[in-house]
Design a protein around this motif. Sequence first.
Motif, PDB file in Angstrom:
ATOM      1  N   PRO A   3       0.820  -1.209   0.000  1.00  0.00           N
ATOM      2  CA  PRO A   3       0.000   0.000   0.000  1.00  0.00           C
ATOM      3  C   PRO A   3       0.857   1.264   0.000  1.00  0.00           C
ATOM      4  N   LEU A   4       0.300   2.336  -0.555  1.00  0.00           N
ATOM      5  CA  LEU A   4       0.937   3.640  -0.444  1.00  0.00           C
ATOM      6  C   LEU A   4       0.383   4.280   0.817  1.00  0.00           C
ATOM      7  N   ILE A   5       1.265   4.745   1.672  1.00  0.00           N
ATOM      8  CA  ILE A   5       0.793   5.385   2.894  1.00  0.00           C
ATOM      9  C   ILE A   5       0.957   6.891   2.743  1.00  0.00           C
ATOM     10  N   LEU A   6      -0.136   7.602   2.848  1.00  0.00           N
ATOM     11  CA  LEU A   6      -0.112   9.044   2.663  1.00  0.00           C
ATOM     12  C   LEU A   6      -0.173   9.718   4.034  1.00  0.00           C
ATOM     13  N   ASP A  23      -7.974   9.762 -10.804  1.00  0.00           N
ATOM     14  CA  ASP A  23      -6.537  10.073 -10.771  1.00  0.00           C
ATOM     15  C   ASP A  23      -6.168  10.907  -9.555  1.00  0.00           C
ATOM     16  N   TRP A  37      -4.192  14.269  -3.598  1.00  0.00           N
ATOM     17  CA  TRP A  37      -3.063  13.395  -3.945  1.00  0.00           C
ATOM     18  C   TRP A  37      -3.282  12.802  -5.320  1.00  0.00           C
ATOM     19  N   TYR A  38      -2.155  12.494  -5.990  1.00  0.00           N
ATOM     20  CA  TYR A  38      -2.252  11.665  -7.188  1.00  0.00           C
ATOM     21  C   TYR A  38      -2.387  10.223  -6.713  1.00  0.00           C
ATOM     22  N   LEU A  40      -2.106   7.451  -8.234  1.00  0.00           N
ATOM     23  CA  LEU A  40      -1.248   6.438  -8.835  1.00  0.00           C
ATOM     24  C   LEU A  40       0.043   6.228  -8.053  1.00  0.00           C
ATOM     25  N   ASN A  41       0.697   7.340  -7.703  1.00  0.00           N
ATOM     26  CA  ASN A  41       1.978   7.181  -7.018  1.00  0.00           C
ATOM     27  C   ASN A  41       1.988   7.797  -5.623  1.00  0.00           C
ATOM     28  N   GLY A  42       0.867   8.330  -5.196  1.00  0.00           N
ATOM     29  CA  GLY A  42       0.784   8.866  -3.845  1.00  0.00           C
ATOM     30  C   GLY A  42       1.426  10.230  -3.686  1.00  0.00           C
ATOM     31  N   GLU A  43       1.753  10.865  -4.781  1.00  0.00           N
ATOM     32  CA  GLU A  43       2.358  12.192  -4.721  1.00  0.00           C
ATOM     33  C   GLU A  43       1.303  13.204  -4.272  1.00  0.00           C
ATOM     34  N   ARG A  44       1.689  14.104  -3.377  1.00  0.00           N
ATOM     35  CA  ARG A  44       0.714  15.106  -2.942  1.00  0.00           C
ATOM     36  C   ARG A  44       0.695  16.270  -3.906  1.00  0.00           C
TER      37      ARG A  44
END
Lengths: 326, 287
Positions: A3-6, A23, A37-38, A40-44
């Motif tokens: 998982p991506l953790i934000l 998205d 956030w995006y 797909l890659n968890g970018e804020r």
Amino acid sequence: MKPLILQGHERSITQIKYNREGDLLFSASKDNKPNVWYSLNGERLGSFNGHQGAIWCIDVDWTTTKCMTGAGDNTCKIWDCETGKETGNIPTASSVRTCMFSYSANMAVYTTDKAMKQPCEIFIIDVRTIDDSFSRQEPILRIPISGSRVSSILWDNLDESLITGHENGEIIQWDLKTGKKINSIKEHDQLINDMQWNKDCTMFITASKDHTAKLFDAETLMLLKTYKTERPVNSAAISPIAEHVVLGGGQEAMEVTTTSSRAGKFDSRFFHLVFEEEFARVKGHFGPINSVCFHPDGKSYASGGEDGFVRVHSFDSSYFEYNFDY
Amino acid sequence: MPVPVPEEPKSSWADEVELEGGALPPSTTEVFDNGIKIVTEYKVTEEGKKVKIVRTYRVEKRIVSKSIALRKIWKKFGESANDKPGPNPATTIVGEDVYMQFISSKEEDNKPEDEGIDKLKALGDKNVVKCRNCGGDHWTSKCPWKDTILAGGKLPDDKKPAAPGGPGAESNKPGGSKYVPPSLRDGGAKRTDGPNMARRDDNYCAIRIANLSDSTTETDLEELVKPFGPIHKLYLAKDKQTGLCKGFAYIHFKFKNDAAKAIARLNGHGYDHLILSVDWSKPMNSQ
């Protein structure tokens, strides 16, 4: 799955939502900065700075241009998704508990809490043009609620009616032309934390503190299915591609410190939509889950918890290969 | 997806000298053709240690609708306004692997357990409880023979006639509280031939291979002896420090015939430029 953790929030998550294409993921928490956030890659992408109190609700319109938040600082704000700037601000009499854009995003609804001698009220506003006069604009419709307060809300997909979930477990359907009740049922015994549509808005699922999630027909409010657990359900979502529902919950936040994370059962639980039977669990949070939602493509889902983290899970092949035995 | 790999500070003194003076090497970005991007950064931690951080990213290209592509190039705002392109490790981390735990239906889950318990109940005391005195299916403390002379004897009808009478023999019997080693039970002399011979039978299927080269491994050995027949056990003597073969090995065959065949064939056989010497393994105590 990894998982991506934000970790963009300092306090517990109250609501998360994907935009229409999936998205972007919007998250609201009790700290006063909603994040986007995006997925797909968890970018804020950014945070919407301006609120002074806990954010209770967040929604985004179908074109992903406007974002709407309601907060405990007695305001409901409209934001520009691209720049993160505040474009509209509506002062209210008490804290804003729920908000939602209509399907066309010509209108929006927000509800206020029954507090500070103010009644609980539903406001329907026009959000087509947002300019300086927006905050002084009169709402299109005001519905004061005499009974139990509204704890969750849904627009129907033709922008003609509203469905509200209440603190006492009642579900009411409102006609927007007249502002009158069309239908009301009481299938839950306690607070309805969350309501979410299925993909084509023919059914919706409710998540209640009375340890159940229930599936209702949108038009008649007929009870279709009941998903039973042994703890309060804070949020429930229906998969857009499979006959699955995911439930997030856990015992109440105030009881968390006295139980271990293993006993707390803070996992997301997957039920079969039709057979009402649990078939899988995903662990991860170390507090109750406050909000879950499926990615619109059904290949991943996100959960936001009392622990302040948002976890974005992309399903493994085992999930897609899994066949429910019946 | 980013996989941050924090690295230990360099231990080589030469590197430390180079880095001294506070000047940190500039961060570098390497992009490979297979879509892997490696970003190397240097920074000083709070404790004053210099740390090299290597992050590996996989760059993925996806075809999406115009609206999504347009949103992808939006400038970051709010708290993220100063973030570089790509996920900021302060806010986005890749979690540990979690698995979806599939649950088979609850009835099935409970069944096997119940069945097991039922089976045990059906068995009753029969196989669960075994008396240490007489081998019967009751607790030792409730043995009906407990206070009789037979207590401690194995099966009452078995060995008794074989044991020679007389008070001397009686005192030798493993009775009462005194422990008697197996070799002394039933009159030590009796054991030396019969049962011991049978027990050592497996030794008789064992062969010793000597003069192996030190590069021999267990797999080599297995391949060497496998054609002769099924193997019960294989032991290759290895040096504790180096892990190299000490030059000999023991092979326990399942059948004596196979062992004999192996000796006949392998003794004097050239293996790895050495001539093997193979013979029956000598029993332990005679060495």
